[in-house]
Design an enzyme around this catalytic site. Structure first.
Site, PDB file in Angstrom:
ATOM      1  N   ALA A 169       0.108   4.599  -1.115  1.00 35.13           N
ATOM      2  CA  ALA A 169      -0.483   5.860  -0.679  1.00 35.13           C
ATOM      3  C   ALA A 169      -0.395   5.954   0.839  1.00 35.13           C
ATOM      4  CB  ALA A 169      -1.926   5.960  -1.139  1.00 35.13           C
TER       5      ALA A 169
ATOM      6  N   GLU B  76       0.870  -1.171   0.000  1.00 28.96           N
ATOM      7  CA  GLU B  76       0.000   0.000   0.000  1.00 28.96           C
ATOM      8  C   GLU B  76       0.913   1.230   0.000  1.00 28.96           C
ATOM      9  OE1 GLU B  76      -4.165   0.794   2.105  1.00 28.96           O
ATOM     10  OE2 GLU B  76      -2.486   0.977   3.496  1.00 28.96           O
TER      11      GLU B  76
ATOM     12  N   HIS C 273       3.552  10.366   7.314  1.00 25.05           N
ATOM     13  CA  HIS C 273       4.287   9.290   6.627  1.00 25.05           C
ATOM     14  C   HIS C 273       3.482   8.008   6.688  1.00 25.05           C
ATOM     15  CE1 HIS C 273       7.790  11.952   6.599  1.00 25.05           C
ATOM     16  NE2 HIS C 273       7.517  12.215   7.858  1.00 25.05           N
ATOM     17  N   LYS C 274       3.840   7.075   5.818  1.00 28.44           N
ATOM     18  CA  LYS C 274       3.107   5.813   5.762  1.00 28.44           C
ATOM     19  C   LYS C 274       3.214   5.044   7.067  1.00 28.44           C
ATOM     20  CE  LYS C 274       0.533   2.741   3.965  1.00 28.44           C
ATOM     21  NZ  LYS C 274      -0.886   3.096   3.823  1.00 28.44           N
ATOM     22  N   VAL C 275       4.394   4.989   7.627  1.00 27.63           N
ATOM     23  CA  VAL C 275       4.601   4.275   8.882  1.00 27.63           C
ATOM     24  C   VAL C 275       4.934   5.279   9.980  1.00 27.63           C
ATOM     25  CG1 VAL C 275       5.949   2.533  10.098  1.00 27.63           C
ATOM     26  CG2 VAL C 275       5.392   2.203   7.686  1.00 27.63           C
TER      27      VAL C 275
END
Length: 350
Positions: free
Chosen positions: A149, A147, A344-346
């Site tokens: 996005a 994923e 951020h993504k993580v």
């Protein structure tokens, strides 16, 4: 402006039916194994550790595992473990960690303490080779693929479906399993709302604040829809139970104030229609996501869900219009849909 169909977010929203099919096909046996452990240990309550979008999946679990399986479900307070170092006693609990990345140290810490206490642990994650998965006695792979996005979409509906899969396994109900098996097609049908939502979104291009209301199973959907709008459009969006909103926050309503109501058909629909009438009486502008005629009739912008589903599964489809609206509104504002500012993504919290 980037073509919308070229964005990771657009593709990932539209991948959701395929992700759900893969999850239901590949993880049914794992969910059944977890159900056997829960029955075998006579587990009587569940504690969920999660953050952000996954926390909203936990809200869904409170209703599904409570209503369908008779389990008391609470959300952990990770700071008790990671900052105060005062972990509560889990007793005879299932401690369930939910995380797309499986990376956040505070969530990992909750499950590590649960294992130390001898509690049964399980993990829902998109990364089965992660620190969180290492702490799970049972790990359900969300099967979402990468994923890219920042805003989570396909991993959220996969989390909901994984929770529903566990519930169906605990009930050993052929009817529940059959209803769940139909959800990928229901989500595919819901994606047909894309053009209608694209046409509605520009009306709210200059919206600076709004409310999203839901109740029951879709209390979680109100929170997740609000989060998507915050992340992608930078709008001040407050999620509420419709009941809580009437206890004070109703005073916020003024002429033209947008109130989005999430109310698929079911036992809550009549009450949500009454709520819609109440806010309309104060000159709010109602946006309704529903397949219930009495709710849609109250709306300035009615968004009809095209695929009726059992109420306990409706959050899996009802979130899709919220995802689409956030995407189209961000696009109308010429924002970076795949990489919203400042996040951020993580996110690794302690």
């Amino acid at each position: 402006m980037t073509q919308l169909t070229d964005t990771h977010l657009y593709r990932e929203i539209h991948e959701q039916p395929a992700v759900l099919r893969r999850l239901l096909d590949k993880e049914e046996a794992t969910a059944a194994a977890l159900a056997d452990l829960i029955h075998g240990r006579a587990i009587d309550h569940v504690v969920i550790a999660a953050r952000g979008t996954s926390d909203n999946a936990g809200r869904y679990a409170q209703y599904v595992l409570g209503a369908m399986n008779g389990l008391s479900v609470g959300l952990a307070a990770p700071s008790l473990f990671s900052i105060y170092h005062r972990p509560p006693r889990f007793g005879n609990a299932l401690v369930l960690g939910i995380s797309q990345s499986g990376q956040s140290p505070d969530i990992v810490g909750v499950l590590a303490e649960a294992r130390r206490q001898g509690a049964l642990t399980a993990v829902l994650t998109n990364r089965p080779a992660s620190p969180l998965a290492d702490q799970g006695d049972v790990v359900i792979d969300l099967q979402a693929g990468e994923e890219r996005a920042v805003a989570a979409t396909k991993t959220y509906t996969a989390e909901l479906a994984a929770i529903a899969l566990i519930s169906a396994a605990l009930s050993d109900s052929a009817e529940q399993r059959q209803a769940l098996a139909a959800m990928p097609d229901a989500v595919a049908a819901t994606l047909s709302m894309n053009d209608a939502i694209a046409a509605a979104a520009p009306r709210y291009r200059y919206m600076s604040r709004c409310v999203v209301a839901g109740r029951g199973y879709n209390y979680a959907t109100a929170f997740e829809t609000a989060l998507k709008l915050k992340e992608m459009t930078y709008t001040i969006v407050e999620p509420y139970s419709s009941a809580d909103f009437l206890h004070g926050p109703l005073a916020m309503i003024e002429t033209g104030f947008p109130v989005m109501i999430i109310a698929p058909a079911g036992v809550m629909a009549a009450e949500m229609a009454e709520f819609a009438h109440a806010v309309r009486g104060r000159q709010a502008e109602v946006i309704a996501i529903s397949d219930a005629a009495e709710v849609l009739a109250t709306a300035r912008v009615p968004l009809r869900l095209p695929a009726p589903v059992p109420e306990w599964l409706s959050p899996i489809t009802a979130i899709v219009p919220g995802q689409l609206l956030a995407m189209h509104l961000a696009h109308a504002r010429d924002y970076d849909i795949d990489a919203p500012r400042g996040i951020h993504k993580v996110t690794e919290t302690v």
